[in-house]
Scaffold this active site. Structure first.
Site, short mmCIF file in Angstrom:
data_model
loop_
_atom_site.label_atom_id
_atom_site.label_comp_id
_atom_site.label_asym_id
_atom_site.label_seq_id
_atom_site.Cartn_x
_atom_site.Cartn_y
_atom_site.Cartn_z
N HIS A 355 5.29 -20.08 -15.14
CA HIS A 355 4.04 -20.83 -15.33
C HIS A 355 3.89 -22.03 -14.40
O HIS A 355 2.96 -22.82 -14.58
CB HIS A 355 3.92 -21.34 -16.77
CG HIS A 355 3.78 -20.26 -17.79
ND1 HIS A 355 2.55 -19.85 -18.27
CD2 HIS A 355 4.70 -19.51 -18.41
CE1 HIS A 355 2.75 -18.89 -19.16
NE2 HIS A 355 4.04 -18.66 -19.26
N LYS A 543 -7.22 -32.52 -19.31
CA LYS A 543 -5.98 -31.77 -19.06
C LYS A 543 -4.86 -32.78 -19.06
O LYS A 543 -5.11 -33.97 -19.13
CB LYS A 543 -6.06 -31.03 -17.72
CG LYS A 543 -6.50 -31.96 -16.58
CD LYS A 543 -6.58 -31.23 -15.25
CE LYS A 543 -7.83 -30.40 -15.03
NZ LYS A 543 -7.62 -28.98 -15.10
N ARG A 544 -3.60 -32.33 -18.96
CA ARG A 544 -2.52 -33.30 -18.88
C ARG A 544 -2.70 -34.19 -17.64
O ARG A 544 -3.25 -33.76 -16.62
CB ARG A 544 -1.17 -32.58 -18.82
CG ARG A 544 -0.72 -32.06 -20.16
CD ARG A 544 -0.52 -33.18 -21.16
NE ARG A 544 0.67 -33.93 -20.85
CZ ARG A 544 1.80 -33.88 -21.54
NH1 ARG A 544 1.87 -33.13 -22.63
NH2 ARG A 544 2.85 -34.59 -21.18
N LYS A 549 -2.69 -32.66 -10.44
CA LYS A 549 -4.03 -32.31 -10.97
C LYS A 549 -5.10 -33.25 -10.43
O LYS A 549 -6.29 -33.01 -10.57
CB LYS A 549 -4.01 -32.33 -12.49
CG LYS A 549 -3.11 -31.25 -13.11
CD LYS A 549 -3.10 -31.34 -14.63
CE LYS A 549 -2.08 -30.42 -15.27
NZ LYS A 549 -2.54 -29.02 -15.40
N THR A 653 -6.31 -23.02 -17.69
CA THR A 653 -7.02 -22.26 -18.73
C THR A 653 -8.20 -23.08 -19.24
O THR A 653 -9.19 -22.53 -19.72
CB THR A 653 -6.09 -21.89 -19.89
OG1 THR A 653 -5.27 -23.02 -20.21
CG2 THR A 653 -5.21 -20.72 -19.55
N LYS A 657 -12.39 -22.32 -20.30
CA LYS A 657 -13.08 -22.80 -21.51
C LYS A 657 -14.38 -23.50 -21.14
O LYS A 657 -15.41 -23.34 -21.80
CB LYS A 657 -12.16 -23.72 -22.31
CG LYS A 657 -10.93 -22.99 -22.84
CD LYS A 657 -9.82 -23.93 -23.32
CE LYS A 657 -8.51 -23.14 -23.43
NZ LYS A 657 -7.32 -24.00 -23.58
#
Ligand code: 26W
Length: 810
Positions: A355, A543-544, A549, A653, A657
């Site tokens: 992952h 998100k984290r 990111k 993911t 959404k």
């Protein structure tokens, strides 16, 4: 199916209230009613599971066992009520108790037994499996404290314990018939016995694993997935000798140490810490689960010869990689198999998903730690490694570099990814791009060694939770247009594309988004006392918090907007609210600094005396982002920020959404964004920035963030603003990070992608202002193209291509 009528529901709930709380319906508190309802719903699921279990047994069906250190379940009541189809009678029944179903939903704490993407994916998969009647079980740990509760004080994250069990426990059924002993420490001795040379393990510290089951019903299906959570407790034999010698403290310490194993979830996402307790947690999960799987299998089929035909065991990321030596241990030591047969059974049963490609996330353990804590497992690891190296030597004679890269044990480290690959028959990434990257870079040697093992399964989401339950308003429109079939077959969302010229449908899409924005604004007001204007565009990154990111890239663009407005408050720009939601790993300083920057920037804008600025620019940092908040936020979002440095986000993911709720994505060609773009068409998604191979190339040639800084006056101004600071606090450290940090400045290339990002932001604003109908059309096309990203499709891929699993209804 086991549904109930209004009267039956009433009786069931009233019965629980009397028996478990000793109160009548009129005396019961809301919390008691909540618990009584949960118990009633749980009973229905337990019965349903039993019926399905019988069917599985009769059919001699193969089962999948999904081993994962995290299951980020969130709330269960709404999902269970929806999936069981008992909403109507239950709502009516609740009238006589003076509460609504919605009231009760709010009583439930999130089961936050996970950090982020990995854990939420596992939860979504249980739903997809049950809905499609696949026999499935998840295994994890019953953490007493889930992911910490986030408080933000003066822009700084504080972690508080997440006490979820008082309200969450009602979902758990203790299984006193499922208890296993897990052993640590101790010593080994080799002995000749009737079975030949045997390894005896003695003086071990023993911990008992007790099962707590949580049911996840499928939607309108026969199946229920079981999530089995292991709780650690001291073995129920008290050391009387120690105790009578007066060693109370020692006795109590052993008890405490046992329970420590299931005390708390490690809050780190994508960063391995190598802590002894974490290793113990991993082995605890693996050993209890495998003992459980093996004993069930033997009860049913006698020997373990057929294990690979009847059981698929999945290693979700490397955290449960000790499943490889543990299954070998059970086959060798407890069932007296020869090594080669045991190895064939093991590798044919296990499969592994990777992952993440981030180097700091790839797990290794100090070999001496494993040798001390798990001496038998260490012995088996050495033998696996010896045989691997022998084989590699035959295949690649003389290539010592390659062999040393591929070995499992090297320089006092145990490499869990190498172990997972060697011990599995299948290795997959979680998006097409990611699966290519693992073959070409991090696992290249293994791909050349056993190419047939490598495959891709693109992630998916439980679309019934993220669309049907979270956005009933949008579903009402979908139902009008294409019927309700998409709930069970997400590919049918594609039929919605036909309406992309229907003005009234496009208008309704806009109206629905507006309603969801108003609802979220109300939620934010209630939760955090923050005012959000639903007339502004909601641009969301949730998100984290992580450097890769690039929440920082988003912040840089906001700073530039702020500068422009400070220069000219009359500037005619699209009013926007930038919403952030993110937790940072407790020890991750840079992530906390970025969080602080965003919070101080938000506060600076809020305190700006000029209302013309405040009306056009708002930044909101939502505290304690979790599954439940996400369910309110996704449907309210208009812009979805998926802006990781290309090549770093395995899939994502959250991106799916947002998409299924009609947000337009601004994103890099990373992870599943690539496939989203392919499916929705590049006109309907806003792609920017370097591509993964370009990132590699810039990196190879030596990335120099200053060159971007020197060429771009806007960037220079932003960096200046960082140094001057916001709300009285300088962020020179972040400016330094972008330009001067050793050994590399700007390791995730925010500056390289800045110009392209900001240009794309402007393009989106233009579209939103000038052509709202076209915006809604793109939104519609995103919804219509999101069907592929359902977890139903994902688990079907796993079932057919990796696990060899059949649906029990076919
Ligand atoms: C040992 C520390 C640690 C903890 C968690 C290392 C790595 C992890 C996870 C594998 C990190 C994770 O959640 N990865 C995310 O997995 C999602 C589901 O596949 C992907 O969508 C995300 O892109 C990926 O970051």
């Amino acid at each position: 199916m086991n549904k109930f009528t209004e009267q039956e529901a009433q009786q069931l709930i009233a019965g629980k209230l009397t028996r478990y709380f000793g109160v009548s319906p009129s005396e019961a508190s809301r919390e008691q009613i909540y618990k009584a309802v949960v118990m009633s719903v749980r009973d229905i699921m337990l019965e349903k599971r039993q019926a399905f279990h019988l069917k599985m047994k009769k059919a001699k069906a193969k089962r999948v066992y999904y081993l994962c250190m995290e299951f980020l379940m969130g709330r269960s009541l709404k999902n269970s009520v929806y999936n069981l189809g008992i909403g109507k009678p239950l709502s009516k029944a609740l009238k006589s108790f003076g509460v609504t179903l919605e009231d009760l939903y709010e009583e439930e704490p999130d089961a936050g037994l996970g950090n982020g993407g990995l854990g939420r994916l596992a939860a979504c998969f249980l739903d997809g499996l049950a809905t499609q009647n696949y026999p499935a079980m998840g295994f994890s740990i019953c953490y007493q404290y889930g992911l910490f509760k986030q408080k933000i004080v003066d822009g700084w994250q504080i972690e508080l314990p997440d006490v979820w069990l008082p309200g969450g426990e009602a979902w758990l059924t203790q299984r006193t018939d499922k208890q296993f002993i897990v052993r640590f420490d101790g010593e080994l001795e080799e002995k000749w016995t009737d079975h030949g040379m045997e390894t005896v393990y003695y003086n071990a510290r023993e911990v008992e694993a007790v099962a707590y089951d949580m049911m996840v019903s499928g939607a309108d299906s026969e199946a229920v997935s079981v999530l089995r959570l292991w709780r650690a407790r001291p073995v129920q034999k008290f050391d009387m000798q120690l105790f009578s010698q007066g060693n109370y403290a020692e006795v109590m310490r052993d008890e405490g140490e046992a329970e420590l194993i299931s005390k708390v979830l490690y809050p780190s996402d994508n960063h391995s810490e190598g802590k002894s307790l974490r290793l113990k947690q991993q082995y605890f999960l693996v050993s209890a689960s495998l003992q459980c799987i093996v004993s069930d299998h033997k009860r049913r089929y006698g020997s373990l010869n057929l294990l690979p035909e009847m059981a698929a065991i999945h290693i979700n990321d490397t955290h449960p990689a000790l499943a490889v030596p543990e299954l070998m241990r059970i086959l060798l030591d407890e069932n007296y198999y020869e090594w080669d047969t045991a190895w064939n059974i093991t590798t044919a049963t296990l499969a592994y998903t990777n992952h993440t490609v981030l180097a700091e996330a790839l797990e290794t353990w100090a070999e001496d730690l494993i040798a001390r804590r798990l001496p038998r497992i260490h012995g088996i690891l050495k033998e696996i490694n010896r045989r691997l190296c022998d084989d590699l030597w035959r295949r690649f004679p003389g290539d010592w570099d390659k062999i040393s890269r591929m070995s499992i044990l090297s320089h006092n480290t145990v490499r869990m990814a190498n172990l997972s690959i060697v011990g599995s028959h299948s290795v997959n990434g979680v998006s097409e791009l990611h699966s290519e990257i693992i073959k070409n870079s991090i696992f290249r040697d293994f791909y050349e060694y056993t190419p047939e093992k490598f495959t891709n399964v693109t992630n998916g989401i439980a679309h019934r939770r993220w669309l049907n339950q979270s956005n009933p308003e949008l579903c009402a429109l979908l139902n009008d247009c294409i019927g309700e079939g998409y709930a069970k077959d997400a590919s049918r969302l594609a039929e919605f594309a036909k309406f992309d010229k229907d003005e009234s449908v496009l208008k309704r899409i806009g109206e629905i988004k507006r309603i969801k924005k108003e609802q979220f604004a109300e939620y934010a007001k209630k939760k955090q006392g923050i005012a959000i204007d639903p007339n502004t565009v909601f641009d969301v990154q949730a998100k984290r918090m992580h450097e890769y990111k690039r929440q920082l890239l988003n912040a840089l663009h906001i700073i530039s907007c702020y500068n422009a407005l400070r220069d000219d408050p009359n500037l005619d720009v699209l009013p926007k609210t930038y919403i952030f939601g993110a937790k940072a790993a407790a020890g991750y300083d840079m992530a906390k600094q970025i969080m602080k920057l965003i919070c101080f920037l938000a506060e600076d804008i809020r305190r700006n005396p000029d209302p013309r600025i405040r009306e056009k620019l708002n930044v909101v940092y939502m505290e304690n982002y979790n599954v439940t908040m996400s369910e309110a936020l996704m449907p309210a979002s208009e812009i979805s920020e998926q802006i990781s440095l290309a090549g770093k986000e395995a899939s994502g993911t959250g991106n799916m959404k947002f998409m299924i709720n009609g947000a337009l994505t601004i994103g890099t060609l990373d992870g599943a964004n690539v496939e989203m773009a392919e499916r929705v068409g590049t006109d309907n998604i806003f792609i920017f920035g370097l591509k993964a191979d370009e990132v590699d190339e810039v990196w190879r040639n030596g990335y120099n963030s200053s060159s971007y800084y020197n060429q771009d006056a806007e960037l220079r101004r932003i960096i200046e603003s960082l140094i001057v600071g916001f709300n009285g606090c300088s962020f020179a450290e972040i400016a330094n990070y972008l330009l001067r940090k050793s050994p590399v400045a700007d390791p995730y290339m925010c500056l390289a992608d800045y110009e392209s990002y900001t240009r794309t932001q402007h393009k989106m604003s233009e579209l939103y202002r000038n052509d709202p109908t076209d915006w809604n059309r793109k939104s519609l096309r995103n919804i219509a193209a999101a069907g592929y990203f359902s977890a139903d499709r994902s688990v079907r891929d796993y079932a057919t291509r990796i696990w060899g699993l059949k649906r029990l209804d076919k």
